[in-house]
Design a protein around this motif. Structure first.
Motif, PDB file in Angstrom:
ATOM      1  N   UNK A 124       0.717  -1.194   0.205  1.00 48.66           N
ATOM      2  CA  UNK A 124      -0.041   0.008   0.213  1.00 48.66           C
ATOM      3  C   UNK A 124       0.722   1.176  -0.081  1.00 48.66           C
ATOM      4  N   UNK A 125       2.228   1.022  -0.026  1.00 44.76           N
ATOM      5  CA  UNK A 125       3.185   2.401  -0.545  1.00 44.76           C
ATOM      6  C   UNK A 125       2.578   3.134  -1.506  1.00 44.76           C
ATOM      7  N   UNK A 126       3.353   4.169  -1.721  1.00 48.08           N
ATOM      8  CA  UNK A 126       2.969   4.947  -2.878  1.00 48.08           C
ATOM      9  C   UNK A 126       3.187   4.325  -3.841  1.00 48.08           C
ATOM     10  N   UNK A 127       4.412   3.641  -4.230  1.00 51.72           N
ATOM     11  CA  UNK A 127       4.624   2.647  -5.316  1.00 51.72           C
ATOM     12  C   UNK A 127       3.430   1.944  -5.673  1.00 51.72           C
ATOM     13  N   UNK A 128       3.070   1.160  -4.624  1.00 50.61           N
ATOM     14  CA  UNK A 128       1.777   0.236  -4.517  1.00 50.61           C
ATOM     15  C   UNK A 128       0.655   0.942  -4.920  1.00 50.61           C
ATOM     16  N   UNK A 129       0.510   2.006  -4.908  1.00 44.04           N
ATOM     17  CA  UNK A 129      -0.916   2.863  -5.135  1.00 44.04           C
ATOM     18  C   UNK A 129      -0.808   3.310  -6.553  1.00 44.04           C
ATOM     19  N   UNK A 130       0.433   3.447  -7.070  1.00 38.91           N
ATOM     20  CA  UNK A 130       0.530   3.772  -8.502  1.00 38.91           C
ATOM     21  C   UNK A 130      -0.368   4.815  -9.028  1.00 38.91           C
TER      22      UNK A 130
ATOM     23  N   UNK B 246      -8.012   0.477   6.471  1.00 37.59           N
ATOM     24  CA  UNK B 246      -7.259   1.484   6.080  1.00 37.59           C
ATOM     25  C   UNK B 246      -7.031   1.455   4.338  1.00 37.59           C
ATOM     26  N   UNK B 247      -6.663   0.297   4.118  1.00 36.38           N
ATOM     27  CA  UNK B 247      -6.485  -0.052   2.672  1.00 36.38           C
ATOM     28  C   UNK B 247      -7.845   0.424   1.878  1.00 36.38           C
ATOM     29  N   UNK B 248      -8.771   0.266   2.179  1.00 40.88           N
ATOM     30  CA  UNK B 248     -10.023   0.233   1.746  1.00 40.88           C
ATOM     31  C   UNK B 248     -10.215   1.857   1.379  1.00 40.88           C
ATOM     32  N   UNK B 249     -10.064   2.434   2.710  1.00 37.01           N
ATOM     33  CA  UNK B 249     -10.255   3.871   2.540  1.00 37.01           C
ATOM     34  C   UNK B 249      -9.133   4.721   1.570  1.00 37.01           C
ATOM     35  N   UNK B 250      -8.016   4.263   1.610  1.00 44.48           N
ATOM     36  CA  UNK B 250      -6.992   4.727   0.722  1.00 44.48           C
ATOM     37  C   UNK B 250      -7.451   4.428  -0.891  1.00 44.48           C
ATOM     38  N   UNK B 251      -7.810   3.185  -1.131  1.00 41.77           N
ATOM     39  CA  UNK B 251      -8.217   3.162  -2.476  1.00 41.77           C
ATOM     40  C   UNK B 251      -9.597   3.928  -2.793  1.00 41.77           C
ATOM     41  N   UNK B 252     -10.545   4.049  -2.046  1.00 43.97           N
ATOM     42  CA  UNK B 252     -11.505   4.860  -2.230  1.00 43.97           C
ATOM     43  C   UNK B 252     -11.108   6.464  -2.335  1.00 43.97           C
ATOM     44  N   UNK B 253     -10.212   6.824  -1.408  1.00 41.70           N
ATOM     45  CA  UNK B 253      -9.779   8.012  -1.672  1.00 41.70           C
ATOM     46  C   UNK B 253      -9.053   8.166  -3.122  1.00 41.70           C
ATOM     47  N   UNK B 254      -8.079   7.363  -3.481  1.00 39.87           N
ATOM     48  CA  UNK B 254      -7.522   7.651  -4.632  1.00 39.87           C
ATOM     49  C   UNK B 254      -8.440   7.322  -5.897  1.00 39.87           C
ATOM     50  N   UNK B 255      -9.448   6.589  -5.832  1.00 38.74           N
ATOM     51  CA  UNK B 255     -10.460   6.457  -6.984  1.00 38.74           C
ATOM     52  C   UNK B 255     -11.128   7.733  -7.273  1.00 38.74           C
TER      53      UNK B 255
END
Lengths: 527, 527
Positions: A428-434, B59-68
């Motif tokens: 879930x790093x910056x690299x993982x987030x892409x 945390x990972x779910x919130x991260x993906x949602x924010x990035x989306x």
């Protein structure tokens, strides 16, 4: 593939693209290590980042535990033909009637408090030592078959040469963390002597941890004696260097042979895997909850017994789960019920604070065909997701455990590599987030050449050593090979390139001397 | 299928004997239904008793949602060559620049509030209607291949006869709950007319729910028109009777064709499966989290669009996950990364309140060998454990979706039966606990003949229709058949015994009239 009329309706079809990218240096090594693509780079045992999958809720768990307590107290467990074991139980406060031991509520749980929930099994190469318990998962090869399916497609009795070959392949396989035990039965060596050759093969041809002989107490003693030569006497007394399969004779019996071996190993501080060998419908009830109840009762009794022998000796909660065909009595694998038993037993083991063993790559198929693969994959997926700590039979098992197969071994270790990858933490790093990649590429383009892909592609995806993902045309041009045929080629090439790990010549001599003396003292009999 | 010598020992083969609905009642019906052992007894769609497996934490779910959300707002999604779509988005408050739509934070989520989290897709036989969403799982066959691998082992272009055959097999398969869509491409029918024959085949040769044509808006209109003939006009407007695959053209594009079909179906209150078709590394970043981010953004945009067209129209969160080989560009299946994407996407879908589609029995293998089975089983296990609601490609997929295989179909439906069994609630009743059996049998005996086993054995274990669990000797005597060879025999026997479900002759005539008129109006071209 040429596109044709109407092709636009086949939406879920992948596109195929270009080929060829040269490999090199550090990245190639990393990739090989991660891909399980060949001998060389070894992976350490798995530390699971994903949580176990659980099928029993609190109510069901408590029900099984209460019922198992009832089985232990009311029905009891037989410890057959072992007066020492019965005396130990009597002394501990159990109600012993003949060979039958009845356990007051809480006795087994109380005794099990001294058993470690995690321990280290040392290998002669410290980098190959493994943790057993907690979030660790260790893959070990097939155990027990008297037959092999060899690289010429023959099904025949196994030999000591086959045994050495499987030890070599397991040594080379990146995702096999353990050399195992009876990778096949070397039936060309007299039965009273073969344990010496087997243990020596693990010690000499691999540097991974291994299993000891359990077929008679003196063979267990020989195993411990050889371990002392390899590791040093003090080290063995203070550390676990060998792990051993102690099967219950289900339902609800431990026999003299297994108890004898268990006593030898526990006394020597070595690990026992107490495993009810269950073909549900024959050795246990036909229901999942009924089977789990009996398994829990048997394991609690057997594992607690090791703590009577030596408090603190490592012991595992084992389960071998299969269902029996009610038509022929044959065991069946890869079906839902054994998976449910495995998931449930893993939960019970965690509540008991014991490391857990189950599963593997099990199948009833005679050949490494689709049946073998479906059944093995179903078993392995549930084994890993259950959070299993020690996975025997992880590679090479065929025909319900009657056959060790070279081809199946190579196919299975590829699957083990995938499972190991699956257990890694998600990046879930910056690299993982892409996000930079998504910004760079944008709508309607592709990621093949973008900077993020270039920086990550060597290690981004698991690369199978068996699967053929070429075009149909290329696959056809290369001879329309099956997965088993590709596995055959791979096994041959690995065995050709095998190189033994170094072993101190003094230790090797010591082992060979010991074996020679022991063999001299034995009658030369196949019995 | 004639019975042969020793057939009594072939315990895991289905009893084929009779066909149709004549077998019913009592133990035989229960057994057949639970065993998935052959045509006849149909299983209704799955209501999962086991909870989904989840790989992303909060945390990972919130991260993906924010990035989306960032992707949607900052990068945007293209709705190409569809001025109506762009106008709808503008009206809804999006920032439209050319074909590119930028979405203010929260807009898509707001629009999606009108989408149902569960809906019913009606079949012409009400017993075959399915729920889509919640804890329901529906298995549908392979979709899209232009080729078949036929029962003589030939790989060739598919025909309308193959299409009908797969519809028939899916109709007969107990654990296939849905007739699917393009079970193969009938390339012997002109491309502009074949949708009519395909939709008619689903309506005539099956009574299970089915999918509509999406390759052009007028073909979608034809599908809806035919559905109105079959179900009645009012019924179709108020109920969902067809479900349709609307693929994103990843990355971040919806094209005219798909938007056209989506509008037709949404307007008619029919269901759309908005699916980013992802070969990670080509259509999305090489990382799991990056892929999930893009998938979520694309689905939110596409699914919200259906709600702009008709609020309340059913729409699914779809994901087709594969990784690309960085060496050859070929897609790979059954590897860890697509499974992780599926698990993660299922979690995102649940948080969004949309039914979820992914997976199936996917493989890149050219033949129904061990590679096909390992890859399919890995995909199917993660598909079901993810809590997937609609599983396209659940049976028959081969060669990365280029080939529909009869043998693979038969092998896969056996696996689907196992998955369905796996999803049943665990029996914790007194019978499930089996304490009386454990008491009756006691230590050292066996459960084969005990009362509990006798009472339960018919339904206790899943019985495979493909696996051979006989002894090696018997298997050898019967010709050393592979799983694929047994599947071949089974497919032949099913097709021989197929009987069409009854259809009102007036409706059939209406459909045939409609098709004849439509075909007359079209040029007779293969283009």
């Amino acid at each position: 593939m040429t596109m044709m009329a109407g092709d636009d309706e086949t939406q879920d079809r992948p596109r195929r693209g270009r080929s060829g990218r040269s490999e090199r240096g550090g990245a190639a090594a990393r990739r090989a290590a991660r891909a399980g693509a060949g001998p060389g780079q070894q992976l350490t045992y798995i530390r699971r980042a994903l949580k176990p999958y659980e099928v029993l809720d609190e109510e069901a768990l408590a029900l099984v535990e209460a019922n198992a307590d009832t089985v232990l107290e009311e029905i009891g467990i037989e410890f057959r033909d072992d007066p020492e074991a019965l005396a130990l139980w009597k002394e501990a406060g159990a109600d012993v009637r003949g060979d039958r031991v009845h356990f007051p509520k809480g006795l087994c749980r109380q005794l099990l408090k001294t058993a470690p929930s995690v321990f280290t099994q040392h290998a002669r190469n410290p980098e190959r030592s493994v943790e057993i318990g907690g979030n660790a998962t260790v893959f070990a090869p097939v155990y027990g078959p008297p037959f092999v399916r060899d690289l010429d497609g023959m099904r025949r009795y196994a030999t000591i040469e086959d045994f050495r070959n499987f030890v070599k392949l397991a040594y080379m396989a990146p995702s096999i963390h353990h050399s195992g035990g009876t990778v096949c039965e070397p039936v060309d060596v007299p039965v009273n002597k073969r344990h010496l050759d087997m243990v020596f093969s693990h010690m000499r041809y691999s540097d991974k941890p291994f299993m000891g002989s359990v077929t008679a107490p003196d063979r267990a003693e020989d195993t411990v004696a050889m371990a002392r030569i390899l590791f040093g006497e003090d080290f063995v007394d203070q550390n676990t260097v060998v792990i051993n399969l102690i099967n219950a004779n289900s339902p609800m019996v431990f026999d003299e042979t297994m108890l004898g071996a268990a006593k030898v190993y526990a006394r020597a501080n070595q690990a026992c895997i107490v495993t009810p060998f269950i073909l549900a419908g024959a050795m246990s009830p036909v229901t999942v909850i009924g089977t789990l109840t009996q398994v829990l009762a048997e394991v609690m009794a057997g594992a607690a017994f090791t703590q009577l022998v030596r408090p603190g000796a490592p012991v595992l909660f084992g389960t071998f789960a299969s269902s029996i065909s009610m038509q022929s009595g044959a065991p069946t694998f890869g079906t839902p019920e054994p998976s449910l038993v495995s998931y449930g037993a893993a939960q019970l083991a965690r509540r008991l604070g014991l490391p857990f063993r189950t599963g593997g790559s099990l199948t009833g198929s005679k050949i490494p065909d689709a049946q073998a693969a479906y059944e093995s994959a179903n078993t392995l997926n549930s084994t890993v997701l259950a959070g299993t700590n020690f996975v025997l039979h992880a590679a090479g098992w065929l025909e319900g455990g009657l056959v060790s197969s070279y081809e199946k071994f190579m196919m299975d270790i590829d699957q083990l590599g995938m499972q190991q990858r699956m257990c890694e933490p998600l990046d879930v790093s910056e690299n993982g987030q892409a996000m930079d990649a998504i910004r760079e590429v944008g709508p309607g383009s592709h990621y093949l050449g973008c900077a993020h892909t270039q920086a990550n592609f060597q290690t981004a995806f698991y690369r199978s050593s068996i699967a053929d993902n070429n075009s149909f045309e290329q696959w056809a041009a290369e001879g329309e090979k099956t997965a088993a045929q590709r596995a055959n080629q791979l096994a041959r090439s690995w065995l050709e390139t095998y190189q033994a790990p170094p072993l101190d010549p003094g230790i090797e001599e010591g082992l060979l001397d010991f074996i020679a003396k022991r063999k001299e003292s034995m009658p030369d009999a196949f019995a």
